[in-house]
Write an enzyme that holds these catalytic residues in place. Structure first.
Site, PDB file in Angstrom:
ATOM      1  N   GLU A   1       4.485  -2.569  -1.084  1.00  0.00           N
ATOM      2  CA  GLU A   1       3.645  -2.858  -2.520  1.00  0.00           C
ATOM      3  C   GLU A   1       2.569  -3.100  -2.711  1.00  0.00           C
ATOM      4  O   GLU A   1       1.916  -3.544  -1.493  1.00  0.00           O
ATOM      5  CB  GLU A   1       4.058  -4.280  -2.669  1.00  0.00           C
ATOM      6  CG  GLU A   1       5.388  -5.053  -3.163  1.00  0.00           C
ATOM      7  CD  GLU A   1       6.353  -6.160  -3.705  1.00  0.00           C
ATOM      8  OE1 GLU A   1       5.332  -6.344  -4.380  1.00  0.00           O
ATOM      9  OE2 GLU A   1       6.763  -6.729  -3.529  1.00  0.00           O
TER      10      GLU A   1
ATOM     11  N   GLU B   1       8.617 -10.405   1.184  1.00  0.00           N
ATOM     12  CA  GLU B   1       7.779 -11.500   1.156  1.00  0.00           C
ATOM     13  C   GLU B   1       8.116 -13.381   1.745  1.00  0.00           C
ATOM     14  O   GLU B   1       8.157 -14.396   1.054  1.00  0.00           O
ATOM     15  CB  GLU B   1       7.397 -11.973  -0.068  1.00  0.00           C
ATOM     16  CG  GLU B   1       6.344 -10.769  -0.530  1.00  0.00           C
ATOM     17  CD  GLU B   1       5.185 -10.678  -1.887  1.00  0.00           C
ATOM     18  OE1 GLU B   1       5.022 -11.911  -2.136  1.00  0.00           O
ATOM     19  OE2 GLU B   1       4.444  -9.874  -2.493  1.00  0.00           O
TER      20      GLU B   1
HETATM   21  O1  AHR Z   1       4.866  -7.018  -7.816  1.00  0.00           O
HETATM   22  C1  AHR Z   1       4.789  -8.378  -8.062  1.00  0.00           C
HETATM   23  C2  AHR Z   1       5.172  -9.196  -7.390  1.00  0.00           C
HETATM   24  O2  AHR Z   1       3.753  -9.172  -6.218  1.00  0.00           O
HETATM   25  C3  AHR Z   1       6.418  -8.780  -6.586  1.00  0.00           C
HETATM   26  O3  AHR Z   1       7.370  -9.897  -7.094  1.00  0.00           O
HETATM   27  C4  AHR Z   1       6.224  -9.819  -5.084  1.00  0.00           C
HETATM   28  O4  AHR Z   1       6.857  -8.946  -4.410  1.00  0.00           O
HETATM   29  C5  AHR Z   1       4.811  -9.575  -5.144  1.00  0.00           C
HETATM   30  O5  AHR Z   1       4.068 -11.389  -4.730  1.00  0.00           O
END
Ligand code: AHR
Length: 537
Positions: A324, A206
């Site tokens: 994610e 990110e």
């Molecule tokens: O999964 C929780 C958080 O969500 C992670 O640390 C980040 O990459 C995302 O914003």
């Protein structure tokens, strides 16, 4: 693609009558909705890569510390310091790839903190997740050993935000160089003479947010700089992953890919969470549908981001990774205080969310390389929950069973499906997505995917409605069914969960289906996921 049958058309078929016979009598008062589908078993999309069912573990709350690692002297049953129940359950599920150590945490993690004698490892403040101190007792060796125990391929997220190309290339040498260099000899002295052969390396997480608040051009410039020092030490071929967008952000992808200018990169990651507006155990049908209705946006994002990537990478040498994803509810502060940051109970609703995602990955199998749900234990949409880091209990969540239901698809060929209510593309969503909360809450409808291999056809169906049973009549094209069996995950309460008192409330059960000739008929009670395996000719 759009595909619709009217209810009248369906009601006129004799099939409807025979389907009714498959449903338990007297359980549902509303008339069943007749749904039609066509499974084009002769039109293959691509392999359902096992990597679509991969996971992510961060140093966050009680995911790594407590969920995975309890320490060798813990009273909690453990295998060499790893929570035994976690190891056993994950081995049974099968975790193809596991990403670590973050998340946001990764861009403030320095790998040297987590190697060598425990007494010498520094205590660091976890700046992203509550400023608690980490004793670094779980580091590179512990993570790799855990992966070996559960049979997962390790995926490291390297630090760009507060790290350097030197730090990353040293970590690679430490892990992968066979022997004879100071770093590889240090690894051997720390207990691992054999190289770890780590293939997957993410370069920053990110970078548009917690990883450095960068512009896409800057992120790609950093990527080029870091990747330039990455080496295939000891012959381990690296798979380098660049930081992609938050949701379906075309602006990010254009900026990144223009600046990358074809520089070496094997994977491109995007993140797309499905936010919920209620605490996990307190969803209403409307708020549940609002969350479910984000999933078509995820599917659209996969299609559009891949299309955009194709303009820079027409041969598809770069794999699109949903790095994610998962439902992110409004987590009560009391739960976080008791069990750890982002500790989120999983319900029948969460399991349906998992299945909606897994169906998408099958349908878009040609566009994806890997998908990692967030996160493995205790955090967000986890497959396992413990009662805090010190708690002895460990339950398999409803999500665990949803993943189990999709396991038969792994390595099969996804095939094209059409069904009532499924259509892409959607109208433009506005905004860039990534933490989506849908604006309207029309009830969600049937979701379906299928795959085949040899004499087997596997079909997964989801009924996300809380108030409507569905009777699904699938026409099979290109194959003939001889017989079929199925399993179901179902609870009529959308907020039902596997708690520490009732750990097996939501679990798999056998389900009757009718499979004969060119027809598969499945009855889906409200809030259910069914996977049918057919023997085909
Ligand atoms: O999964 C929780 C958080 O969500 C992670 O640390 C980040 O990459 C995302 O914003």
């Amino acid at each position: 693609m759009s595909f619709r049958f009217t209810r009248r058309q369906f009601a006129q078929t004799a099939a409807a009558a025979s389907l009714t016979a498959l449903l338990p009598r007297g359980v549902f008062s509303a008339p069943a909705a007749a749904k039609k589908a066509v499974i084009h078993a002769d039109q293959e999309i691509a392999t359902v890569r096992p990597e679509f069912h991969s996971h992510f573990a961060e140093h966050l709350g009680s995911c790594t510390y407590g969920g995975i690692w309890v320490g060798k002297n813990s009273p909690i049953p453990n295998v060499n310091g790893y929570r035994k129940a976690t190891v056993d359950y994950l081995k049974e599920l099968g975790v193809p790839v596991l990403r670590w150590p973050g998340g946001c945490f990764a861009d403030d993690y320095h790998w040297r903190d987590g190697i060598g004698p425990l007494s010498k490892r520094p205590k660091r403040v976890n700046i992203h997740w509550g400023q608690y101190t980490e004793d670094n007792s779980f580091g590179t060796h512990e993570f790799v050993e855990f992966c070996r125990l559960i049979g997962a391929e390790p995926y490291f997220a390297a630090n760009v935000g507060t790290g350097s190309p030197e730090e990353m290339r040293d970590w690679m040498e430490y892990c992968n160089y066979p022997k004879g260099s100071t770093l590889s000899d240090e690894r051997a002295a720390n207990g691992s003479p054999e190289p770890f052969k780590i293939k997957y390396w993410g370069i920053g997480n990110e970078l548009w947010g917690c990883g450095g608040a960068m512009r896409p051009e800057q992120a790609a410039t950093e990527y080029r700089h870091f990747a330039n020092y990455a080496r295939n030490f000891g012959g381990t071929e690296l798979f380098l992953i660049g930081c992609g967008p938050n949701g379906n952000d075309a602006h990010w992808t254009r900026g990144f890919m223009e600046t990358l200018a074809n520089y070496r990169m094997q994977g491109y990651s995007m993140h797309f969470y499905e936010n919920g507006s209620r605490p996990p155990l307190d969803f209403t049908p409307e708020t549940m549908y609002a969350q479910f209705n984000i999933f078509p946006r995820v599917e659209q994002a996969i299609v559009e981001q891949r299309t955009l990537l194709d303009t820079y990478d027409p041969a598809r040498r770069i794999g699109l990774i949903l790095d994610e994803w998962g439902v992110w509810d409004r987590i009560p502060r009391s739960d976080e205080e008791r069990y750890g940051r982002l500790w989120q109970q999983a319900t029948m609703r969460s399991a349906i969310g998992a299945a909606l995602g897994l169906n998408i990955f099958n349908r878009q199998a040609d566009k994806l390389y890997m998908c990692n749900i967030a996160q493995l234990v205790n955090v967000l949409q986890s497959v396992l929950l413990t009662d805090g880091p010190e708690g002895k209990n460990c339950v398999r969540t409803a999500n665990y069973w949803a993943f189990m239901l999709f396991k038969p698809h792994r390595s099969k060929q996804a095939v094209k499906v059409e069904y009532d209510g499924y259509s892409l593309p959607l109208a433009p969503a506005g905004g860039r997505g990534g933490r989506g909360v849908a604006q309207q809450e029309p009830p969600s409808e049937l979701s379906l995917s299928a795959s085949r291999q040899g004499g087997e056809l596997v079909v997964s169906l989801v009924n996300p409605r809380h108030d409507q049973e569905m009777q699904v009549d699938c026409e099979l094209r290109g194959v003939t069914a001889r017989k079929g069996s199925a399993q179901i995950l179902h609870d009529s309460d959308l907020n039902a969960c596997n708690s520490f008192d009732h750990p097996d409330r939501i679990t798999l059960k056998p389900h009757e289906v009718s499979a004969e000739g060119n027809r598969l008929r499945v009855a889906l009670p409200p809030l259910s996921i069914v996977t049918a395996t057919l023997q085909i000719g």
